[in-house]
Scaffold this motif. Structure first.
Motif, PDB file in Angstrom:
ATOM      1  N   ALA A 133      -1.785  -0.293 -21.340  1.00 58.28           N
ATOM      2  CA  ALA A 133      -0.645  -1.185 -21.142  1.00 58.28           C
ATOM      3  C   ALA A 133      -0.305  -1.230 -19.667  1.00 58.28           C
ATOM      4  CB  ALA A 133       0.563  -0.708 -21.953  1.00 58.28           C
ATOM      5  N   ILE A 134       0.369  -2.306 -19.273  1.00 64.02           N
ATOM      6  CA  ILE A 134       0.825  -2.434 -17.899  1.00 64.02           C
ATOM      7  C   ILE A 134       2.266  -1.942 -17.811  1.00 64.02           C
ATOM      8  CG2 ILE A 134       1.526  -4.863 -18.185  1.00 64.02           C
ATOM      9  CD1 ILE A 134       0.515  -5.221 -15.221  1.00 64.02           C
ATOM     10  N   PHE A 135       2.556  -1.097 -16.818  1.00 63.29           N
ATOM     11  CA  PHE A 135       3.854  -0.446 -16.713  1.00 63.29           C
ATOM     12  C   PHE A 135       4.566  -0.844 -15.422  1.00 63.29           C
ATOM     13  CE2 PHE A 135       1.862   2.077 -19.900  1.00 63.29           C
ATOM     14  CZ  PHE A 135       2.859   2.737 -20.594  1.00 63.29           C
ATOM     15  N   PRO A 136       5.787  -1.394 -15.521  1.00 63.34           N
ATOM     16  CA  PRO A 136       6.635  -1.557 -14.344  1.00 63.34           C
ATOM     17  C   PRO A 136       7.091  -0.196 -13.835  1.00 63.34           C
ATOM     18  CG  PRO A 136       7.401  -2.885 -16.190  1.00 63.34           C
ATOM     19  CD  PRO A 136       6.421  -1.907 -16.732  1.00 63.34           C
ATOM     20  N   ALA A 137       7.736  -0.189 -12.687  1.00 67.19           N
ATOM     21  CA  ALA A 137       8.087   1.065 -12.020  1.00 67.19           C
ATOM     22  C   ALA A 137       8.937   1.991 -12.890  1.00 67.19           C
ATOM     23  CB  ALA A 137       8.823   0.762 -10.711  1.00 67.19           C
ATOM     24  N   ILE A 138       9.960   1.459 -13.555  1.00 64.97           N
ATOM     25  CA  ILE A 138      10.865   2.324 -14.307  1.00 64.97           C
ATOM     26  C   ILE A 138      10.153   2.994 -15.475  1.00 64.97           C
ATOM     27  CG2 ILE A 138      11.730   0.411 -15.726  1.00 64.97           C
ATOM     28  CD1 ILE A 138      14.456   1.826 -15.761  1.00 64.97           C
ATOM     29  N   PHE A 139       9.261   2.290 -16.148  1.00 62.08           N
ATOM     30  CA  PHE A 139       8.572   2.866 -17.302  1.00 62.08           C
ATOM     31  C   PHE A 139       7.378   3.714 -16.899  1.00 62.08           C
ATOM     32  CE2 PHE A 139      10.682  -1.006 -18.895  1.00 62.08           C
ATOM     33  CZ  PHE A 139      11.551  -0.390 -19.790  1.00 62.08           C
TER      34      PHE A 139
ATOM     35  N   PRO B 187       0.790  -1.241   0.000  1.00 61.04           N
ATOM     36  CA  PRO B 187       0.000   0.000   0.000  1.00 61.04           C
ATOM     37  C   PRO B 187       0.819   1.287   0.000  1.00 61.04           C
ATOM     38  CG  PRO B 187      -0.148  -1.124   2.134  1.00 61.04           C
ATOM     39  CD  PRO B 187       0.500  -2.087   1.173  1.00 61.04           C
ATOM     40  N   GLU B 188       2.074   1.236   0.423  1.00 61.44           N
ATOM     41  CA  GLU B 188       2.879   2.452   0.509  1.00 61.44           C
ATOM     42  C   GLU B 188       3.926   2.560  -0.595  1.00 61.44           C
ATOM     43  OE1 GLU B 188       4.522   2.622   4.415  1.00 61.44           O
ATOM     44  OE2 GLU B 188       2.574   2.481   5.421  1.00 61.44           O
ATOM     45  N   TRP B 189       3.979   1.579  -1.488  1.00 59.62           N
ATOM     46  CA  TRP B 189       4.999   1.569  -2.528  1.00 59.62           C
ATOM     47  C   TRP B 189       4.345   1.360  -3.883  1.00 59.62           C
ATOM     48  CZ3 TRP B 189      10.147   2.415  -1.168  1.00 59.62           C
ATOM     49  CH2 TRP B 189      10.391   2.448   0.205  1.00 59.62           C
ATOM     50  N   TYR B 190       5.132   1.428  -4.935  1.00 59.55           N
ATOM     51  CA  TYR B 190       4.590   1.287  -6.280  1.00 59.55           C
ATOM     52  C   TYR B 190       4.029  -0.114  -6.497  1.00 59.55           C
ATOM     53  CZ  TYR B 190       4.198   1.376 -11.342  1.00 59.55           C
ATOM     54  OH  TYR B 190       3.707   1.309 -12.623  1.00 59.55           O
ATOM     55  N   GLY B 191       2.922  -0.164  -7.222  1.00 60.91           N
ATOM     56  CA  GLY B 191       2.373  -1.432  -7.692  1.00 60.91           C
ATOM     57  C   GLY B 191       2.217  -1.354  -9.193  1.00 60.91           C
TER      58      GLY B 191
END
Length: 342
Positions: free
Chosen positions: A205-211, A129-133
């Protein structure tokens, strides 16, 4: 709830070379040390910087590690997806590889690698809940603003049958949308997804943290996140080793595990330096790396040691999602023996 068609589960090859992803725009990078009398290890990753193992490719960070170059030598390569890394492991070209929940579970059940595999470290968690998903974005002026709008739309993933694919399938099931026939799922490399949305070739699209840094910079619309999908966080990405490598190179893998712990500590203690080194090595804009790495826009990285209870939860969930046929006891395919105690 509409099940994911099991006939389209990712089937991993038991032979064949890994597909090198170094040609992807702005994300080329690999490193190797010359062989000698010490044991050679091969390590494969998928997303630079975001996958902590990728940082082993940076010479300046290699110099900070106690065992690398003495107890073992290391060749680091990048692949477009975790299935590609498994193919390399099956071919005997890779000892250690970054895997996601689905690729790990499927490989274990299919015995995709001769002798099978064992998880040896955790990389990051999803849905904290406190970080990127993991986040599904649509264009800045798109009419796709919530999950229900995805029906009939084109959605991009880097590879079907992977952990990010599972994030999409789970939400579609929750919305009552058929994951097989209610949407058009296409495979695109992560670096191309922003332009594909802007060009109108895909709807989301689904994006990971860096993108996701670029997606936010384009004022893309956040359709939903992993936190909207999962009740609580779960371990998502791991380093796995082939059991044959464990049998033949256990001392070297143990030395690598000690270095992995050192590397993570060094990153936290010297974040600004690591951001600059990583941006230069992987030919990425420094603001892009700085915009997520070890911030609250990065994933939750609780511990590189394996949390067996939460890992078991993740594997059990994949059965309900239709990505694997039955669950298994993760303690038979995962170990903390190669990592230092906390």
């Amino acid at each position: 709830m509409m099940p994911f068609d099991s006939t389209r589960r990712r089937t991993f090859l038991k032979s064949g070379a890994a597909v090198a992803g170094a040609g992807l725009t702005g994300l080329a990078g690999c490193s190797s040390l010359p062989g000698g009398g010490t044991t050679q290890l091969g390590l494969a990753f998928t997303v630079p910087v975001e996958n902590l193992g990728s940082l082993f490719a940076i010479p300046e960070l290699q110099e900070q590690l106690t065992n690398l170059g003495d107890a073992y030598e290391l060749k680091v390569t990048r692949n477009q997806s975790t299935p590609d890394s498994l193919n390399g492991m099956a071919a005997g070209e890779t000892d250690l590889a970054l895997l996601s929940s689905v690729s790990y579970a499927s490989a274990v059940q299919q015995e995709a690698v001769p002798g099978n595999i064992s998880m040896v470290a955790t990389d990051f968690w999803d849905a904290h809940p406190e970080w990127y998903g993991f986040t599904i974005f649509s264009g800045s002026d798109s009419d796709v603003t919530e999950p229900a709008n995805l029906e009939g739309k084109t959605i991009a993933v880097n590879s079907l049958g992977t952990g990010v694919h599972a994030v999409i399938v789970k939400k579609l099931q929750q919305e009552g949308i058929d994951p097989e026939n209610g949407v058009d799922m296409v495979e695109l490399p992560f670096p191309t997804m922003t332009s594909a949305i802007n060009d109108g070739r895909i709807d989301a699209a689904i994006f990971p943290a860096i993108f996701a840094v670029s997606a936010r910079g384009e004022n893309f619309t956040e359709v939903y996140t992993s936190q909207d999908t999962w009740d609580q966080e779960y371990p998502f990405a791991y380093t796995a080793a082939s059991n044959d490598s464990i049998d033949n190179k256990s001392d070297a893998i143990g030395a690598w595990g000690e270095d992995f712990a050192e590397l993570v500590d060094y990153c936290y203690d010297n974040r600004s330096e690591v951001v600059s080194l990583a941006a230069e090595h992987f030919e990425l804009p420094e603001p892009l790396v700085d915009g997520f790495f070890l911030t609250n826009q990065d994933y939750f990285r609780q511990d590189i040691r394996i949390d067996f209870e939460r890992l078991q939860f993740a594997m059990d969930e994949l059965v309900d999602l239709g990505f694997i046929e039955q669950s298994f006891d993760v303690r038979e395919y995962a170990t903390n023996e190669f990592l230092p105690e906390n």
